[in-house]
Design a protein around this motif. Sequence first.
Motif, mmCIF file in Angstrom:
data_model
loop_
_atom_site.group_PDB
_atom_site.id
_atom_site.type_symbol
_atom_site.label_atom_id
_atom_site.label_comp_id
_atom_site.label_asym_id
_atom_site.label_seq_id
_atom_site.Cartn_x
_atom_site.Cartn_y
_atom_site.Cartn_z
ATOM 1 N N SER A 16 28.305 39.705 34.324
ATOM 2 C CA SER A 16 28.420 38.639 33.322
ATOM 3 C C SER A 16 29.835 38.646 32.754
ATOM 4 C CB SER A 16 27.402 38.866 32.189
ATOM 5 O OG SER A 16 27.624 40.120 31.572
ATOM 6 N N GLU A 17 30.688 39.485 33.363
ATOM 7 C CA GLU A 17 32.063 39.649 32.900
ATOM 8 C C GLU A 17 33.012 38.840 33.780
ATOM 9 O OE1 GLU A 17 32.706 41.407 30.228
ATOM 10 O OE2 GLU A 17 30.679 42.212 29.990
ATOM 11 N N SER A 18 34.147 38.466 33.227
ATOM 12 C CA SER A 18 35.190 37.807 34.002
ATOM 13 C C SER A 18 36.244 38.831 34.382
ATOM 14 C CB SER A 18 35.817 36.672 33.186
ATOM 15 O OG SER A 18 36.345 37.180 31.972
ATOM 16 N N VAL A 19 37.111 38.473 35.298
ATOM 17 C CA VAL A 19 38.203 39.357 35.685
ATOM 18 C C VAL A 19 39.135 39.530 34.492
ATOM 19 C CG1 VAL A 19 40.204 39.604 37.180
ATOM 20 C CG2 VAL A 19 38.046 38.742 38.111
ATOM 21 N N GLU A 20 39.476 40.796 34.193
ATOM 22 C CA GLU A 20 40.314 41.121 33.035
ATOM 23 C C GLU A 20 41.638 41.711 33.497
ATOM 24 O OE1 GLU A 20 39.576 40.482 29.950
ATOM 25 O OE2 GLU A 20 37.489 39.850 30.229
ATOM 26 N N PRO A 21 42.698 41.530 32.711
ATOM 27 C CA PRO A 21 43.975 42.153 33.069
ATOM 28 C C PRO A 21 43.940 43.662 32.878
ATOM 29 C CG PRO A 21 44.143 41.035 30.949
ATOM 30 C CD PRO A 21 42.801 40.691 31.512
ATOM 31 N N GLY A 22 44.792 44.368 33.625
ATOM 32 C CA GLY A 22 44.902 45.811 33.485
ATOM 33 C C GLY A 22 44.079 46.572 34.498
ATOM 34 N N LYS A 23 44.288 47.879 34.503
ATOM 35 C CA LYS A 23 43.612 48.789 35.433
ATOM 36 C C LYS A 23 42.678 49.710 34.674
ATOM 37 C CE LYS A 23 44.580 52.460 38.813
ATOM 38 N NZ LYS A 23 45.652 53.263 39.476
ATOM 39 N N ILE A 24 41.503 49.969 35.245
ATOM 40 C CA ILE A 24 40.549 50.912 34.683
ATOM 41 C C ILE A 24 40.751 52.278 35.346
ATOM 42 C CG2 ILE A 24 38.090 51.496 34.507
ATOM 43 C CD1 ILE A 24 38.889 49.306 32.624
ATOM 44 N N GLU A 25 40.790 53.347 34.542
ATOM 45 C CA GLU A 25 40.967 54.695 35.070
ATOM 46 C C GLU A 25 39.613 55.341 35.357
ATOM 47 O OE1 GLU A 25 43.856 55.646 35.877
ATOM 48 O OE2 GLU A 25 45.092 54.197 34.759
ATOM 49 N N PHE A 26 39.642 56.483 36.040
ATOM 50 C CA PHE A 26 38.407 57.216 36.338
ATOM 51 C C PHE A 26 37.708 57.640 35.047
ATOM 52 C CE2 PHE A 26 40.990 57.819 40.152
ATOM 53 C CZ PHE A 26 40.097 57.423 41.137
ATOM 54 N N ALA A 27 38.493 57.964 34.040
ATOM 55 C CA ALA A 27 37.959 58.300 32.713
ATOM 56 C C ALA A 27 39.095 58.176 31.721
ATOM 57 C CB ALA A 27 37.385 59.713 32.685
ATOM 58 N N GLU B 133 33.886 38.123 48.468
ATOM 59 C CA GLU B 133 34.326 36.833 49.004
ATOM 60 C C GLU B 133 34.952 35.975 47.908
ATOM 61 O OE1 GLU B 133 30.926 35.138 50.881
ATOM 62 O OE2 GLU B 133 31.052 36.434 52.663
ATOM 63 N N GLU B 134 34.354 36.004 46.725
ATOM 64 C CA GLU B 134 34.902 35.233 45.614
ATOM 65 C C GLU B 134 36.262 35.769 45.178
ATOM 66 O OE1 GLU B 134 33.620 33.831 41.087
ATOM 67 O OE2 GLU B 134 32.099 34.602 42.477
ATOM 68 N N LEU B 135 36.381 37.111 45.143
ATOM 69 C CA LEU B 135 37.671 37.705 44.789
ATOM 70 C C LEU B 135 38.718 37.406 45.851
ATOM 71 C CD1 LEU B 135 36.544 41.198 43.414
ATOM 72 C CD2 LEU B 135 37.275 39.209 42.085
ATOM 73 N N ASP B 136 38.322 37.460 47.136
ATOM 74 C CA ASP B 136 39.263 37.165 48.220
ATOM 75 C C ASP B 136 39.741 35.715 48.151
ATOM 76 O OD1 ASP B 136 39.387 39.676 49.357
ATOM 77 O OD2 ASP B 136 37.736 39.320 50.754
ATOM 78 N N ASP B 137 38.837 34.812 47.787
ATOM 79 C CA ASP B 137 39.222 33.411 47.677
ATOM 80 C C ASP B 137 40.289 33.216 46.612
ATOM 81 O OD1 ASP B 137 37.462 32.672 49.643
ATOM 82 O OD2 ASP B 137 35.869 32.034 48.265
ATOM 83 N N THR B 138 40.214 34.030 45.561
ATOM 84 C CA THR B 138 41.155 33.889 44.440
ATOM 85 C C THR B 138 42.438 34.687 44.651
ATOM 86 O OG1 THR B 138 39.273 33.621 42.934
ATOM 87 C CG2 THR B 138 41.417 34.119 41.937
ATOM 88 N N TYR B 139 42.311 35.905 45.158
ATOM 89 C CA TYR B 139 43.458 36.817 45.194
ATOM 90 C C TYR B 139 43.883 37.225 46.609
ATOM 91 C CZ TYR B 139 42.044 37.409 40.313
ATOM 92 O OH TYR B 139 41.699 37.180 38.994
ATOM 93 N N GLY B 140 43.131 36.801 47.635
ATOM 94 C CA GLY B 140 43.357 37.304 48.993
ATOM 95 C C GLY B 140 44.745 37.037 49.533
ATOM 96 N N ARG C 259 44.421 43.763 37.864
ATOM 97 C CA ARG C 259 43.245 43.160 37.264
ATOM 98 C C ARG C 259 42.054 44.073 37.524
ATOM 99 N NH1 ARG C 259 47.026 40.487 36.182
ATOM 100 N NH2 ARG C 259 47.284 38.222 36.154
ATOM 101 N N HIS C 260 40.969 43.872 36.766
ATOM 102 C CA HIS C 260 39.749 44.628 37.044
ATOM 103 C C HIS C 260 38.527 43.787 36.721
ATOM 104 C CE1 HIS C 260 40.246 45.524 32.677
ATOM 105 N NE2 HIS C 260 38.911 45.513 32.670
#
Length: 305
Positions: free
Chosen positions: A273-284, A220-227, A258-259
Amino acid sequence: MRRRTGILCGICILIGLAGCSYPDDSVKRENQAAIQLEMDTENVQKQDGKDLSKGDLLAMFEEKNNDQVLNFLYSDYNRDGRHEAFVLTTGNKYVLWYISPDDFEQVREFNEIRERETGILSFVTKEYVSVTEEKAEQPVSYVFSVDNRNRVLETGLSGGGHIYRNLNRDIQFDVIDEKQGTTGTYYLYYSMDEGFKEFGAIPISREQFLEFDGAQEVLEELDDTYGESGVEYEFLYRTNSVIQINMEWKNGSKMEQRHLTLSYDERGTVSTSESVEPGKIEFAHFLEIATYPVVFKHPVQARSE
């Protein structure tokens, strides 16, 4: 329309690390595809001669080199009963040296380092020395050990990012994309037989993510920001109690990414405890040493309902 994540069919592209040049050909690099530690006892060449104390090795080093010693990292790196040392000195540059009862060599030069992050990563079967260099204000770690033939060994992780233990003593590996100006965090562990391994991820669906207590509030918080941007979500599930959410949307002709990293506990509660960061995280990141969850483990409260 939000994207629903399917079953991971396979990983085809091997992410390579750029090679490095060394001042001495005796510095060997671990096979990046396997990161084997030569644990077969029949291949271990037991060296003759007595084990030298830290003071003895330091005296030997000072006879050969008069640079200022910043850190004298004394240990039995390959667990063969004899101690060696990696020595960090400063002069015109920072220099890492290796000294043993039989060898003395320069390992690598550095321009700027984080002195407090120079230290030993200790495991049951092997120990490693890690030196973190500052490159364009970004930390890059170089990781060395000693193989069973008493040669200096550089791991396949070396130079690919920033390795460190977090507050929970877990091994984190931050990968910096200089072109994008982004940092992705991946997670390592140590296998007694195989050396460094990575916690790989599998995709889970939105519905599976919502089984976790607190997940609805996160979305819900992410949707409020990026929805309103038409964001699509991807949920990556790892067995080390980490879930990462990738977000992607189109901004004009440009794709934005973002991730967010979340932790989950045995009761099935997610928190961050993390904030939204730029970029994409891969499977590995290190595909050839990654291990993946066999199945998605449903949270306790979901199983009990």
